[in-house]
Design an enzyme around this catalytic site. Structure first.
Site: not given
Ligand code: 13P
Ligand code: MG
Ligand code: MG
Ligand code: 13P
Length: 368
Positions: A14, A232, A235
């Site tokens: 990402d 954090y 994800k």
């Molecule tokens: P991603 O991990 O896809 O960037 O999403 C992060 C998030 O906090 C979505 O609510």
């Molecule tokens: Mg993202």
């Molecule tokens: Mg993502």
């Protein structure tokens, strides 16, 4: 003479998205395609396919350099870096999010991107399925990989096909402790389930056939951003490669587990569980509460390393009911708001932004 081996590398990151965590901008896709096209012309890659699944940029590449090859990993890193520069220029959200190191150091593992790679001698016909998910984590593949390679109610071949009847070997990782263990199924089924039923702790990294040379037939990405960054940062939206047919699960058996949208961790701020909704590429765009989590399945036939395809499997209406069920489950879970089990249990919230807040409250707690 040894037969020529092909490597299928799926590397994703990402590197910034719009609006919020929804989509990869088309200009980033163009940059990634141009970068991999150039690598094809230079003879580094045999072929490539670039897609977006939610806010994740997915590089699907074939070559003959083997797994963990520094030239291929550098190509992926440089491609992501170029895309991240464009994302910064466009002021996209989370520009450079998954590029956790300042400079490339030989292998993208441990630097943020997710990696799944398989090296094999291409069979007379080589069907593969590449799974890519957004708003979830590596353990999301435990349930479907178990169903594909170990559950006779899912995979008829385990009963019918003499080449599958002995079962498969599973490599399970404890990502936090950095330990791995092999389970031979069906003998070790019950023991393995005690571990993989806890997908936040244990992940199926790979599956091996028992027949022939015991080669790897499936592999998943198991990179955990929070373990790399120590905080954090989004994800770990994982990918998974599965080879199919001729002594392996048929394509339909590989897709079948996704007819049940199982609950996975990673929805909204990486802090909620929700159903994994199978979708075609056109619908691979999280919206509601930044979700629900999505999974795309692209099928390819390899032809001397060329990627013939893709077939966008979950675009098919046979998965309409799975989407319907996922939406119903999402309705129900959303009503629970900040309550478990919609919100992840406390142990897993450790890897979100919540601990920062809790620390501030420490002093206010008094003994009972
Ligand atoms: P991603 O991990 O896809 O960037 O999403 C992060 C998030 O906090 C979505 O609510
Ligand atoms: Mg993202
Ligand atoms: Mg993502
Ligand atoms: P193969 O054994 O040739 O992979 O075919 C299995 C099948 O019939 C799929 O439904």
């Amino acid at each position: 003479m040894e037969k020529e081996k092909i490597t299928l590398s799926v590397i994703k990151a990402d590197v910034g998205s719009y609006t919020g965590h929804s989509k990869v901008h088309p200009e980033l896709l163009d940059i990634a395609r141009a970068s991999l096209q150039e690598a094809c012309e230079q003879g580094i890659l045999i072929d490539y396919h670039v897609v977006a699944v939610g806010d994740d940029l997915e590089l699907i590449m074939t070559h003959q350099k083997g797994t963990d090859n520094s030239e291929i990993h550098k190509l992926a890193w440089d491609t992501f870096s170029r895309c991240a520069d464009k994302a910064k220029e466009l002021k996209l959200y989370g520009a450079g999010q998954d590029l956790l190191a300042d400079a490339f150091s030989g292998n993208v593992r441990g630097m943020g991107p997710g990696v799944a790679e398989l090296e094999f001698v291409e069979r007379g016909s080589e069907p593969v399925v590449v799974f890519m998910a957004d708003k979830t984590e590596p353990g999301a593949w435990n349930y479907p990989l178990f169903k594909m390679f170990a559950d006779p109610f899912n995979t008829a071949g385990l009963i019918i096909d003499p080449k599958m009847h002995k079962g498969f070997v599973f490599e399970v990782h404890n990502l936090k402790e950095k330990k791995k263990i092999l389970f031979s199924l069906p003998e070790d089924m019950y023991t393995m389930l005690t571990f993989i039923g806890a997908p936040s702790e244990y992940c199926i990294k790979a599956v091996y056939r028992k027949d022939g040379d015991g080669e790897r037939v499936a592999v998943s990405s198991t990179e955990k951003l929070a373990f790399v960054a120590g905080r954090y940062v989004g994800k770990d939206d994982p990918v998974c490669i599965v080879r199919c047919q001729s002594g392996l699960p048929a394509v339909g058996e590989v897709l079948e587990p996704f007819a049940t949208p199982h609950l996975v961790a990673g929805w909204m701020r990486g802090s909620h569980c929700g159903p994994l909704m199978p979708v075609g590429l056109a619908d691979a765009m999280p919206t509601r509460f930044d979700g629900p989590p999505r999974v795309v399945a692209l099928g390819f036939q390899l032809n001397h390393g060329k990627l013939v395809g893709p077939v966008d499997f979950f675009a098919d209406r046979a998965f309409d009911r799975a989407r319907e069920l996922a939406n119903r489950l999402a309705d129900y879970l959303r009503r629970l708001g900040p309550f478990e089990p919609h919100r992840l249990p406390s142990e897993q919230m450790e890897y979100t932004t919540l601990p920062v807040l809790l620390k501030e409250l420490d002093a206010k707690f008094t003994d009972i």
